[in-house]
Design a protein around this motif. Structure first.
Motif, PDB file in Angstrom:
ATOM      1  N   LEU A  32      72.313  92.099  36.433  1.00  0.00           N
ATOM      2  CA  LEU A  32      70.966  91.934  35.891  1.00  0.00           C
ATOM      3  C   LEU A  32      70.681  90.457  35.637  1.00  0.00           C
ATOM      4  N   SER A  33      71.608  89.760  35.005  1.00  0.00           N
ATOM      5  CA  SER A  33      71.423  88.336  34.711  1.00  0.00           C
ATOM      6  C   SER A  33      71.236  87.524  35.985  1.00  0.00           C
ATOM      7  N   ARG A  34      72.094  87.754  36.973  1.00  0.00           N
ATOM      8  CA  ARG A  34      71.994  87.015  38.237  1.00  0.00           C
ATOM      9  C   ARG A  34      70.669  87.298  38.939  1.00  0.00           C
ATOM     10  N   ILE A  45      56.509  85.424  42.580  1.00  0.00           N
ATOM     11  CA  ILE A  45      56.618  86.648  41.786  1.00  0.00           C
ATOM     12  C   ILE A  45      55.932  86.429  40.445  1.00  0.00           C
ATOM     13  N   GLY A  46      54.913  87.226  40.179  1.00  0.00           N
ATOM     14  CA  GLY A  46      54.138  87.100  38.942  1.00  0.00           C
ATOM     15  C   GLY A  46      54.476  88.161  37.916  1.00  0.00           C
ATOM     16  N   ILE A  47      54.990  89.307  38.374  1.00  0.00           N
ATOM     17  CA  ILE A  47      55.324  90.409  37.467  1.00  0.00           C
ATOM     18  C   ILE A  47      56.683  90.962  37.864  1.00  0.00           C
ATOM     19  N   VAL A  48      57.563  91.088  36.880  1.00  0.00           N
ATOM     20  CA  VAL A  48      58.866  91.716  37.100  1.00  0.00           C
ATOM     21  C   VAL A  48      58.848  93.048  36.365  1.00  0.00           C
ATOM     22  N   LEU A  49      59.048  94.115  37.106  1.00  0.00           N
ATOM     23  CA  LEU A  49      59.125  95.452  36.528  1.00  0.00           C
ATOM     24  C   LEU A  49      60.593  95.784  36.294  1.00  0.00           C
ATOM     25  N   LEU A  50      60.914  96.219  35.078  1.00  0.00           N
ATOM     26  CA  LEU A  50      62.269  96.622  34.726  1.00  0.00           C
ATOM     27  C   LEU A  50      62.239  98.045  34.220  1.00  0.00           C
ATOM     28  N   THR A  51      63.214  98.841  34.584  1.00  0.00           N
ATOM     29  CA  THR A  51      63.276 100.176  34.002  1.00  0.00           C
ATOM     30  C   THR A  51      63.662 100.048  32.530  1.00  0.00           C
ATOM     31  N   ILE A  62      66.385  90.285  28.040  1.00  0.00           N
ATOM     32  CA  ILE A  62      64.945  90.455  28.273  1.00  0.00           C
ATOM     33  C   ILE A  62      64.139  89.644  27.261  1.00  0.00           C
ATOM     34  N   ASP A  63      64.504  89.716  25.989  1.00  0.00           N
ATOM     35  CA  ASP A  63      63.771  88.997  24.945  1.00  0.00           C
ATOM     36  C   ASP A  63      63.835  87.491  25.142  1.00  0.00           C
ATOM     37  N   GLU A  64      64.973  86.982  25.590  1.00  0.00           N
ATOM     38  CA  GLU A  64      65.118  85.537  25.812  1.00  0.00           C
ATOM     39  C   GLU A  64      64.121  85.068  26.867  1.00  0.00           C
ATOM     40  N   MET A  71      55.909  82.702  32.778  1.00  0.00           N
ATOM     41  CA  MET A  71      55.848  83.462  34.021  1.00  0.00           C
ATOM     42  C   MET A  71      57.255  83.737  34.475  1.00  0.00           C
ATOM     43  N   PRO A  72      57.517  84.809  35.083  1.00  0.00           N
ATOM     44  CA  PRO A  72      56.661  85.954  35.342  1.00  0.00           C
ATOM     45  C   PRO A  72      56.555  86.858  34.109  1.00  0.00           C
ATOM     46  N   LEU A  73      55.596  87.729  34.153  1.00  0.00           N
ATOM     47  CA  LEU A  73      55.409  88.726  33.112  1.00  0.00           C
ATOM     48  C   LEU A  73      56.476  89.799  33.280  1.00  0.00           C
ATOM     49  N   ILE A  74      57.175  90.139  32.195  1.00  0.00           N
ATOM     50  CA  ILE A  74      58.210  91.176  32.233  1.00  0.00           C
ATOM     51  C   ILE A  74      57.609  92.461  31.674  1.00  0.00           C
ATOM     52  N   VAL A  75      57.646  93.535  32.461  1.00  0.00           N
ATOM     53  CA  VAL A  75      57.086  94.819  32.054  1.00  0.00           C
ATOM     54  C   VAL A  75      58.156  95.890  32.205  1.00  0.00           C
ATOM     55  N   GLU A  76      58.418  96.613  31.123  1.00  0.00           N
ATOM     56  CA  GLU A  76      59.363  97.725  31.188  1.00  0.00           C
ATOM     57  C   GLU A  76      58.615  98.993  31.566  1.00  0.00           C
ATOM     58  N   ILE A  77      59.170  99.714  32.536  1.00  0.00           N
ATOM     59  CA  ILE A  77      58.536 100.943  33.004  1.00  0.00           C
ATOM     60  C   ILE A  77      59.515 102.103  32.849  1.00  0.00           C
TER      61      ILE A  77
END
Length: 102
Positions: A32-34, A45-51, A62-64, A71-77
Motif C-alpha cells: 500500500l505504501s509503495r 491522477i486527481g482522485i485515488v479510490l481506496l477500499t 491515509i491520514d498522513e 492532491m490527489p483527493l483520497i476517497v474511501e469506497i
C-alpha cells in the motif's frame, strides 16, 4: 485528471475497470505504501479510490496523505461486502468538517 483504485480485492478492481478506472490490488502495508508513493508522483491522477478496509487497517498512512497533500483527493469506497459506516456518515462528516449541524 484520472481516477485510480487501490483495492484489497479483485472483485472491486474488476468492477471499477469495467467503469474505466485503472487500479491495482494490494494486501500488505508495504504494498500500500509503495503504491501510494507511486500514485502521488503521477500528476495526471486527481482522485485515488481506496477500499474502506485500508482506512480501517492503516489509518495513519491515509491520514498522513490527507493532512499533508492537496492532491490527489483520497476517497474511501465500500467493497462488494458493503460499508462499515453508519447510515448518517456523510451528514456527521460534514458536521465535523465545517461545524454546522445539517
Amino acid at each position: 485528471m484520472k481516477m485510480f483504485l487501490i483495492s484489497d480485492n479483485v472483485d472491486t478492481c474488476t468492477g471499477m475497470r469495467l467503469a474505466g478506472v485503472d487500479g491495482i490490488v494490494v494486501h500488505e502495508r508495504e504494498e500500500l505504501s509503495r503504491t501510494l508513493e507511486k500514485v502521488m508522483t503521477d500528476s495526471t491522477i486527481g482522485i485515488v479510490l481506496l477500499t474502506e478496509k485500508f482506512g480501517r487497517e492503516f489509518p495513519e498512512i491515509i491520514d498522513e496523505i490527507r493532512l499533508n497533500r492537496k492532491m490527489p483527493l483520497i476517497v474511501e469506497i465500500p467493497d462488494r461486502h458493503g460499508t462499515g459506516r453508519r447510515k448518517d456518515f456523510i451528514t456527521s462528516y460534514v458536521n465535523e468538517a465545517i461545524g454546522l449541524k445539517l
